[in-house]
Design an enzyme around this catalytic site. Structure first.
Site, mmCIF file in Angstrom:
data_model
loop_
_atom_site.group_PDB
_atom_site.id
_atom_site.type_symbol
_atom_site.label_atom_id
_atom_site.label_comp_id
_atom_site.label_asym_id
_atom_site.label_seq_id
_atom_site.Cartn_x
_atom_site.Cartn_y
_atom_site.Cartn_z
ATOM 1 N N GLY A 161 1.220 -0.876 0.558
ATOM 2 C CA GLY A 161 0.137 -0.255 0.002
ATOM 3 C C GLY A 161 0.986 1.178 -0.139
ATOM 4 O O GLY A 161 1.810 0.830 0.232
ATOM 5 N N HIS A 172 -11.367 0.774 -8.236
ATOM 6 C CA HIS A 172 -10.496 0.041 -8.455
ATOM 7 C C HIS A 172 -9.351 0.721 -9.665
ATOM 8 O O HIS A 172 -9.414 1.155 -9.966
ATOM 9 C CB HIS A 172 -11.765 -0.684 -9.596
ATOM 10 C CG HIS A 172 -11.400 -1.709 -9.805
ATOM 11 N ND1 HIS A 172 -10.243 -2.053 -10.761
ATOM 12 C CD2 HIS A 172 -11.263 -3.036 -9.150
ATOM 13 C CE1 HIS A 172 -10.135 -3.653 -11.040
ATOM 14 N NE2 HIS A 172 -10.576 -4.466 -9.913
ATOM 15 N N ASP A 173 -8.423 -0.257 -8.664
ATOM 16 C CA ASP A 173 -6.990 0.172 -8.906
ATOM 17 C C ASP A 173 -7.071 0.224 -10.378
ATOM 18 O O ASP A 173 -6.549 1.092 -11.061
ATOM 19 C CB ASP A 173 -5.888 -0.276 -8.152
ATOM 20 C CG ASP A 173 -6.489 -1.898 -8.284
ATOM 21 O OD1 ASP A 173 -7.012 -2.511 -9.543
ATOM 22 O OD2 ASP A 173 -5.189 -2.551 -7.599
#
Length: 475
Positions: A14, A230-231
């Protein structure tokens, strides 16, 4: 200067990244991430993730807005008192075994695809919910929405991430309550849909789970803004494209390979071709196929005790080409554990000899990924009638120069590698547009093209050899 903070959560790490309108990104905090077996399931330590986020935000200093993106499909369940019932289960957990087949028998694969545009992968939220204990649950929040809830106290579901669940109506871009009810999922679990660019609320410690570092924020004044959470949706926004005729590969733990369209493709050939239609910014469609991605390499490195990766990649570059190959889209690679041995067994299944060395295993992974990238782009072009002139390879995989070159060679098209932090950049771009620094997707991509460092890879090698290698895998 207006300052933006991006909370960018990946399955293996992260990040908290800060930027102003110049789009010069500064990583202020990075932390490892990963699911572990606890309480009978493979779970995310979501409280630790949240504390890492707060620590990163504290290091940012004052910011005007905050956006959150993460991987898709996973969620947390809130009880009727607003508290999290238990840590979220990872999509790599085996709990959905058998659920997909039963659900498809009930709903019908054609009906499900026509309603949602999503392939019935075991990782999808719809199947996870059907495998879960929902008795005490009041609300289901996807990971970015759960973090936003803890920061603001506001409940909702961002549309690009909601589109990965298998519960969003592909036509109306709203929850399909009919589908959920027919599947046996209580519709009250589905929170209101919100769209990128809207303000969720002001950052407040009121809903943050205790204990947390509330004292680090004497002034909780930043606005939390809905981004394309959403990545992959965020990464595609940050594509430095100068033409519409491009394909993208959002390459990290997964390779998400496809094209950007104005509308979904719901043909039978699309369904059987394993293509999914996810929602992008401003109603666009991310028409893509899921490929296993650099997870294969990450798991090998874990088994090998994290050897020197640059040296290993250099040795892999010198290894014999096309000696060992696997189907990099095979779902059998989904679970963690002893990836080198599983790759060796998979090579035998494709009629190839098993790798003899670590370098040969790496060569096998990267060539197999390049072939999978080629197959996905070729099929996407055919099924969507969307021409492709150039490939943009985004995310952490853009640092792997051997993978980029092999992908260019396999596809016979130039590959533009970068930006590496595409997900965080797309996150910040939506915040910047919300603050008035851009108008539409084209203007956002113009902003991207200026400050970002990218590298161009020109196709080389023998196209016939690549075609033969692909044919050997049944493509």
């Amino acid at each position: 200067m207006t300052r933006f903070a991006a909370i960018d959560l990946g399955a293996s790490s992260g990040r908290v990244i800060v930027s102003d309108e110049s789009l010069t990104l500064t990583e202020v905090h990075r932390f490892p991430n990963g699911a572990t077996m606890r309480d009978g399931a493979l779970r995310w330590d979501i409280h630790r993730i949240f504390h890492e986020i707060l620590y990163g935000l504290a290091k940012c200093g004052p910011v005007d807005s905050i956006g959150i993106d993460s991987w898709g499909v996973d969620y947390g369940l809130l009880g009727h008192d607003g508290s999290l019932l238990r840590d979220p289960v990872s999509y790599r957990d085996s709990r959905t075994e058998g659920v997909v087949a039963r659900t498809l028998d009930l709903l019908g694969p054609d009906t499900l695809y026509q309603a949602t545009g999503i392939q019935p992968h075991p990782i999808n939220t719809i199947f996870q919910l059907l495998a879960d204990d929902l008795a005490d649950a009041a609300t289901m929040l996807l990971i970015p929405d759960l973090i936003a809830y803890w920061l603001t106290g506001e409940i909702g579901a961002e549309v690009t991430n909601a589109s990965t669940t298998g519960l969003l109506d592909i036509h109306s871009r709203t929850w399909s309550h009919h589908l959920a009810a027919k599947a046996g999922i209580p519709t009250h679990l589905l929170p209101p849909i919100r769209h990128p660019g809207t303000v969720i609320g002001q950052m407040t410690p009121a809903q943050a789970p205790a204990p947390c570092c509330r004292d680090a924020f004497p002034d909780w004044s930043a606005q939390v803004v809905t981004v394309a959470s959403h990545d992959t949706a965020s990464a595609v926004i940050a594509t430095p494209a100068t033409t519409d005729n491009f394909a993208y590969i959002s390459c990290g733990t997964w390779s998400l390979v496809g094209v950007e369209l104005a509308s979904p493709v719901l043909s039978e050939a699309s369904r059987t071709g394993n293509f999914t239609n996810e929602t992008g910014l401003d109603g666009t469609t991310r028409y893509l196929r899921n490929v296993m991605g650099l997870w294969l390499l990450q798991e090998c490195l874990t088994t090998w005790g994290s050897p020197n990766l640059p040296a290993l990649l250099k040795a892999a570059e010198q290894a014999d080409p096309f000696r060992s190959l696997i189907d990099a889209a095979d779902p059998s690679f989904l679970a963690p554990g002893d990836m080198p041995s599983r790759i060796a067994e998979a090579c035998k299944a494709t009629g190839h000899p098993a790798p003899r060395t670590q370098a040969e295993t790496v060569r096998c992974i990267l060539e197999s990924l390049a072939i999978a990238h080629k197959n996905a782009i070729t099929d996407a072009t055919t099924l969507s009638a969307h021409p492709v002139e150039i490939i943009h390879l985004l995310g952490g995989g853009s640092r792997n120069r051997l993978l980029c070159q092999l992908t260019a060679n396999a596809c016979g098209l130039p590959v533009i590698a970068g930006p590496m932090e595409a997900t965080a950049l797309g996150n910040i771009l939506v915040q910047a547009r919300s603050a008035g620094f851009a108008t539409d997707l084209a203007s956002m991509r113009t902003l991207v093209a200026r400050p970002q460092t990218v590298e161009r890879f020109t196709p080389a090698g023998n196209p016939t050899a690549w075609a033969t290698a692909g044919a050997a895998l049944g493509h």
